[in-house]
Design an enzyme around this catalytic site. Structure first.
Site, PDB file in Angstrom:
ATOM      1  N   SER A   1     151.703  90.877  82.926  1.00  0.00           N
ATOM      2  CA  SER A   1     150.765  90.887  83.375  1.00  0.00           C
ATOM      3  C   SER A   1     149.630  91.553  81.898  1.00  0.00           C
ATOM      4  O   SER A   1     148.632  91.011  81.294  1.00  0.00           O
ATOM      5  CB  SER A   1     149.796  91.265  84.471  1.00  0.00           C
ATOM      6  OG  SER A   1     150.636  91.179  86.089  1.00  0.00           O
ATOM      7  N   ASP A   2     149.294  92.910  81.357  1.00  0.00           N
ATOM      8  CA  ASP A   2     149.507  92.884  80.221  1.00  0.00           C
ATOM      9  C   ASP A   2     149.522  92.658  79.124  1.00  0.00           C
ATOM     10  O   ASP A   2     149.317  92.444  78.530  1.00  0.00           O
ATOM     11  CB  ASP A   2     150.063  94.540  79.827  1.00  0.00           C
ATOM     12  CG  ASP A   2     148.992  95.802  80.925  1.00  0.00           C
ATOM     13  OD1 ASP A   2     148.072  95.773  81.601  1.00  0.00           O
ATOM     14  OD2 ASP A   2     149.898  97.019  81.314  1.00  0.00           O
ATOM     15  N   LEU A   3     151.377  91.608  79.397  1.00  0.00           N
ATOM     16  CA  LEU A   3     151.744  90.863  77.594  1.00  0.00           C
ATOM     17  C   LEU A   3     150.821  90.088  78.035  1.00  0.00           C
ATOM     18  O   LEU A   3     150.679  88.991  77.184  1.00  0.00           O
ATOM     19  CB  LEU A   3     153.547  91.143  78.135  1.00  0.00           C
ATOM     20  CG  LEU A   3     154.035  92.897  77.577  1.00  0.00           C
ATOM     21  CD1 LEU A   3     155.435  92.114  77.783  1.00  0.00           C
ATOM     22  CD2 LEU A   3     154.054  93.159  76.245  1.00  0.00           C
TER      23      LEU A   3
ATOM     24  N   GLY B   1     147.392  90.439  76.690  1.00  0.00           N
ATOM     25  CA  GLY B   1     147.381  89.927  75.378  1.00  0.00           C
ATOM     26  C   GLY B   1     147.163  89.407  74.373  1.00  0.00           C
ATOM     27  O   GLY B   1     146.796  88.645  73.219  1.00  0.00           O
TER      28      GLY B   1
END
Length: 399
Positions: free
Chosen positions: A177-179, A182
């Site tokens: 989810s973070d990647l 980003g």
């Protein structure tokens, strides 16, 4: 050192007010493409991930920090002090882009919120990365990858099928989810940069982990929208393609990914079971999906009769997509990884995974130590003299 003057973002200046992963991942991508990225960190502690260990890299920093911070400058500035906030406002005035991941409204008290900044710098590209966005009932909640995976349904489709051994909703093994967030942030920033160059108008980019993870549910989201039925956990199987999963072999496992009917015909020949592709109900992918259990009951025992290596040889010759299940270490040391130059050697035993879409002249600077560029940034960007810098350090404004 590589000459980065010809890189696509050469001359673009980015103020990086982010920490942990989603924000740093986006700004690292911009830095890889040649942007001058100033990472502002808290004096004394810096980005949270500097202490997210063990394990630690050879320079003493947590390995996690090295994931998303290469090719940046680190300036240790105390944003909580009025002088420090003033320095950041001055730096912002020298930049084309600012990326922040503070809680909604958290930067207003420093005069660094979008409304204040854009009034003075209308061309600025201001990217806000949060868990849930600037609006909505959850906008003020903190957002971490793990809970986003849970809230968006990703964990409900990851893991063994309900009722089978080991049945439990699972998170993905990296913070996807973070990647994803980003990556979405970086592409939006590049689009906004194009707009600013063409029109002179900046943008406020409202990027939320929740939204980005919903978008990357991809076919699983569409499966629900098309049928009204929420997808279920299938373990390593695919909801829309058969056979497309992990199989046991005589000495381990192998992934087989049969993507079309012709590949299924070749697969049956390699398997030594040409009768399978002659069975009418299995001649199309639709039929194989609808009769999944009966087909797998024929395939599974055959694959257990030979080793993974033997099946690899057979499938290679037949043009069937397949792979053994490698460890992370094996993947990073594979001949394919080496041939594609996907590891960056920074010297002194420090290596990082490289940029997968490189440009000639791309920089290869290791992630910076905390505050390594504070003096340089203040002197080169703001014209401060050595005495000014010493005074700020004595006051605790900078680290």
């Amino acid at each position: 050192m590589n000459d980065s003057a010809s890189l696509p973002l050469a001359g673009v200046k980015v103020l990086d007010l982010t920490r942990i992963l989603a924000g740093p991942w986006s700004t690292q991508l911009l830095a890889d493409y040649g942007a001058d990225v100033i990472k502002v960190e808290r004096p004394g502690s810096g980005d949270d991930t500097r202490s997210w260990g063990p394990p630690y890299a050879v320079d003493g920093e947590a390995a996690y920090f090295h994931t998303a911070n290469r090719n940046k400058k680190s300036a240790a500035i105390n944003i909580a002090s009025s002088e420090g906030a003033g320095l950041i406002r001055k730096l912002l005035g020298q930049c084309d882009i600012v990326v922040e991941n503070y809680k909604v409204g958290g930067l207003a008290k420093y005069g660094l919120d979008y409304e204040t900044v854009s009034a003075e710098h209308p061309r600025i590209i201001y990217c806000s990365i949060t868990g849930f966005g600037q609006t909505g009932p959850n906008s003020h909640r903190p957002g971490y990858d793990y809970l986003i995976q849970a809230m968006t349904g990703l964990m409900s489709i990851t893991g063994q099928p309900a009722g089978s051994p080991g049945d439990e909703p699972m998170k993905v093994g990296v913070a996807v989810s973070d990647l994803f967030t980003g990556l979405y942030a970086a592409t939006a920033i590049l689009a906004a940069l194009r707009k600013a160059e063409a029109t002179g108008s900046g943008s406020h980019l409202d990027v939320a982990l929740h939204d980005c993870q919903l978008a990357t549910l991809a076919n699983q989201a569409m499966n629900f929208l098309a049928t009204g039925d929420s997808p279920k956990r299938l373990g390593n199987a695919h909801p829309s393609i058969v056979p497309y999963q992990v199989f046991d072999t005589a000495n381990g496992h192998i992934v087989v990914a049969v993507g079309n009917d012709q590949q299924f015909h070749s697969f049956c020949q390699a398997l030594g079971r040409p009768d399978l592709c002659q069975t009418v109900r299995w001649q199309t992918n639709r039929g194989r999906v609808e009769d999944r259990d009966n087909l797998l009951a024929e395939i599974i025992p055959v694959l257990k009769t030979r080793s993974t290596e033997e099946w690899e040889d057979r499938f290679d010759g037949a043009g069937i997509p397949h792979s053994p299940i490698r460890s992370v270490g094996d993947a990073l040391q594979s001949t394919q990884t080496q041939a594609r130059s996907q590891l960056i050697d920074h010297g002194r035993g420090l290596r990082t995974v490289g940029q997968p879409v490189p440009f000639a002249g791309q920089p290869v600077e290791p992630p910076p130590s905390l505050g390594a560029h504070t003096d340089t940034v203040l002197q080169q960007y703001l014209g401060y003299g050595e005495a000014d810098v010493r005074a700020l350090r004595k006051q605790g404004v900078i680290g």
